[in-house]
Design an enzyme around this catalytic site. Structure first.
Site, short mmCIF file in Angstrom:
data_model
loop_
_atom_site.label_atom_id
_atom_site.label_comp_id
_atom_site.label_asym_id
_atom_site.label_seq_id
_atom_site.Cartn_x
_atom_site.Cartn_y
_atom_site.Cartn_z
N ASP A 129 0.78 -1.41 0.02
CA ASP A 129 0.17 -0.02 0.08
C ASP A 129 0.74 1.49 0.32
O ASP A 129 2.11 1.31 -0.27
CB ASP A 129 -1.12 0.00 1.07
CG ASP A 129 -2.08 -0.23 0.80
OD1 ASP A 129 -2.62 1.73 0.73
OD2 ASP A 129 -3.18 -0.65 0.82
N ASP A 138 -2.77 1.75 18.02
CA ASP A 138 -3.23 0.59 17.70
C ASP A 138 -2.54 0.30 16.93
O ASP A 138 -3.61 -1.28 16.56
CB ASP A 138 -4.57 1.80 17.19
CG ASP A 138 -6.03 0.61 17.51
OD1 ASP A 138 -6.04 -0.18 18.70
OD2 ASP A 138 -6.85 0.77 17.82
N HIS A 160 -3.36 5.98 3.27
CA HIS A 160 -4.46 4.30 2.45
C HIS A 160 -4.16 3.55 3.71
O HIS A 160 -4.95 2.19 3.75
CB HIS A 160 -4.74 4.44 1.31
CG HIS A 160 -5.18 3.79 0.62
ND1 HIS A 160 -4.77 2.86 0.45
CD2 HIS A 160 -6.80 4.03 -0.15
CE1 HIS A 160 -5.98 1.64 -0.21
NE2 HIS A 160 -6.68 2.40 -0.22
N ASN A 173 -6.76 -3.49 22.24
CA ASN A 173 -5.91 -2.74 23.64
C ASN A 173 -6.83 -2.12 24.55
O ASN A 173 -6.32 -1.16 24.91
CB ASN A 173 -4.21 -2.18 23.21
CG ASN A 173 -4.77 -1.53 21.82
OD1 ASN A 173 -5.64 -0.97 21.60
ND2 ASN A 173 -3.59 -0.91 21.80
N ASN A 251 -13.48 0.23 -7.77
CA ASN A 251 -14.70 1.09 -7.95
C ASN A 251 -15.17 1.64 -9.19
O ASN A 251 -15.27 2.99 -8.84
CB ASN A 251 -14.50 2.39 -7.25
CG ASN A 251 -13.69 2.14 -5.38
OD1 ASN A 251 -14.00 0.83 -5.18
ND2 ASN A 251 -13.40 2.58 -4.62
N GLY A 264 -7.16 -8.11 -8.81
CA GLY A 264 -7.85 -8.65 -8.27
C GLY A 264 -8.63 -9.59 -9.25
O GLY A 264 -9.76 -10.95 -8.95
N TYR A 266 -7.13 -11.25 -11.64
CA TYR A 266 -6.78 -12.71 -12.24
C TYR A 266 -7.02 -13.53 -11.69
O TYR A 266 -7.61 -13.52 -9.84
CB TYR A 266 -4.56 -12.11 -11.32
CG TYR A 266 -3.84 -11.28 -11.68
CD1 TYR A 266 -3.04 -11.30 -13.93
CD2 TYR A 266 -3.90 -10.09 -11.30
CE1 TYR A 266 -2.90 -10.41 -14.46
CE2 TYR A 266 -2.41 -8.92 -11.97
CZ TYR A 266 -2.65 -9.04 -13.64
OH TYR A 266 -1.92 -8.18 -14.12
N VAL A 269 -6.29 -14.31 -7.88
CA VAL A 269 -6.21 -13.17 -6.81
C VAL A 269 -7.97 -13.25 -6.52
O VAL A 269 -7.92 -13.56 -7.05
CB VAL A 269 -6.17 -12.15 -7.57
CG1 VAL A 269 -5.95 -10.97 -6.12
CG2 VAL A 269 -4.66 -11.95 -7.07
#
Length: 370
Positions: A129, A138, A160, A173, A251, A264, A266, A269
């Site tokens: 990413d 966190d 992102h 936590n 999207n 996605g 392929y 995947v």
């Protein structure tokens, strides 16, 4: 007669000088010819002898797949095209994230984590990413690597990657949120820049790193509209090494036409689409025959850089939920193959309608784990 000889000599010098200057100009033009970056995929193994013979500048030779990143002139491009050992030559295509607009929200609108005894413990997940803010309280990130030049992996300018990482594995936590697999080992692999844009060459390097590092799951919340033979080859190699790969579907679904983006799309995947809180397909969520499962992708609350939290929309937010669920399943059944995991995801999903729009339905962790 003497004057004629002198005149002839002068003319000869002028002509030779002009030819020399012309040759020099042509040579200079050739040397300054602009080269472009290409990914060259070979049928079996890279023919370095042939590339050396053509004087090709190799930028990178990949370890596990017969692919090189090279700077080619038009002439070199045409010469390589004629080589029977070359399967494909493609421009180093760009990638972009699959996140929609950002809706910052500091309220206590916090989703509940899954009520499961499984937490993803021992499962290694690579989040490819924009980087991850490793200082977020966190998040417990095991390691970060950047595949972009002059870019620090722990700096996430767009947020992102930090948002995606929180959905997968925010810590249990007592602060902020709890991710789907809070005890999983998350590695941040930076392949997108400060504008959420990257290159296929960086994606290949990241996949190579994942193979070297025995990663269990590769997560990819980004897309490209173009098929890449080089990336297809790489994901095929990773899949055979039993690395599970999950990606956002894209999207581009507003016109209800085949629109699942790569990676996605392929076969190796898992492509994840987005639904809203009522289980209806998000109007933006891409559709098509490669769509595998759906998850919540609207108003998803997660970690943001600088110790913040916020909501985002997009298949980028739906996919990490599925990645987290897969981590729980891998923890429970360490020896499951990629195909077995995908079959279980499909068979336990809650049907929502037309498969072209919804794939096999909404991911169902309760049934999947029981």
């Amino acid at each position: 007669m003497k004057n004629i000889i002198i005149l002839f000599t002068i003319l000869l010098v002028i002509v030779l000088s002009a030819c020399s200057n012309s040759t020099s100009t042509i040579s200079k033009e050739k040397s300054t010819e602009k080269k472009k970056e290409y990914l060259v995929t070979f049928n079996k193994q890279v023919d370095l002898g042939f590339t050396n013979k053509l004087g090709i500048l190799l930028i990178k030779k990949y370890k596990y797949f017969p692919v090189v990143l090279a700077a080619l002139s038009n002439k070199q491009y045409k010469q390589l095209k004629l080589d029977p050992n070359v399967k494909d030559i493609e421009a180093n295509t760009t990638l972009h994230s699959d996140s929609m607009d950002v809706k910052k929200n500091q309220s206590l609108d916090i989703p509940q984590n899954l009520q499961s005894k499984y937490t993803g413990k021992g499962i290694k997940i690579a989040v490819l990413d924009s980087g991850i803010d490793v200082n977020h309280p966190d998040l417990n990130i095991k390691g970060v690597v950047s595949f972009l030049p002059n870019s620090k992996p722990s700096i996430d300018k767009t947020g992102h990657g930090t948002h995606v990482a929180g959905i997968i594995g925010a810590q249990d936590n007592q602060i902020g949120i709890t991710g789907v697999a809070p005890d999983s080992e998350i590695y941040g692999l930076k392949v997108l820049n400060g504008s959420d844009i990257g290159k296929n060459s960086a994606l290949l390097s990241a996949i190579e790193w994942c193979i070297d590092s025995d990663i269990d799951i590769i997560h990819m919340s980004f897309s490209s509209k173009k098929f890449s033979q080089a990336v297809s080859t790489a994901v095929g190699v990773a899949y055979k090494k039993n690395i599970l790969m999950v990606a956002s579907a894209g999207n581009e679904g507003i016109y209800l036409k085949e629109s699942i983006s790569y990676p996605g799309a392929y076969n190796e995947v898992i492509a994840v689409g987005s639904v809203n809180s009522q289980g209806k397909r998000s109007i933006f969520s891409s559709v098509g025959k490669q769509l595998e499962v759906m998850a919540l992708g609207e108003g998803v609350y997660s970690t943001e850089p600088n110790n913040k939290y916020g909501k985002r929309d997009g298949t980028s937010m739906a996919a990490p939920y599925v990645t987290g669920v897969c981590a729980l399943l891998k923890q429970k059944y360490r020896n499951l193959s990629n195909e077995e995991i995908r079959n279980r995801l499909r068979n336990t999903a809650i049907p929502l309608g037309d498969k072209f729009l919804y794939g096999n339905g909404l991911v169902n962790p309760s049934k999947l784990l029981n």
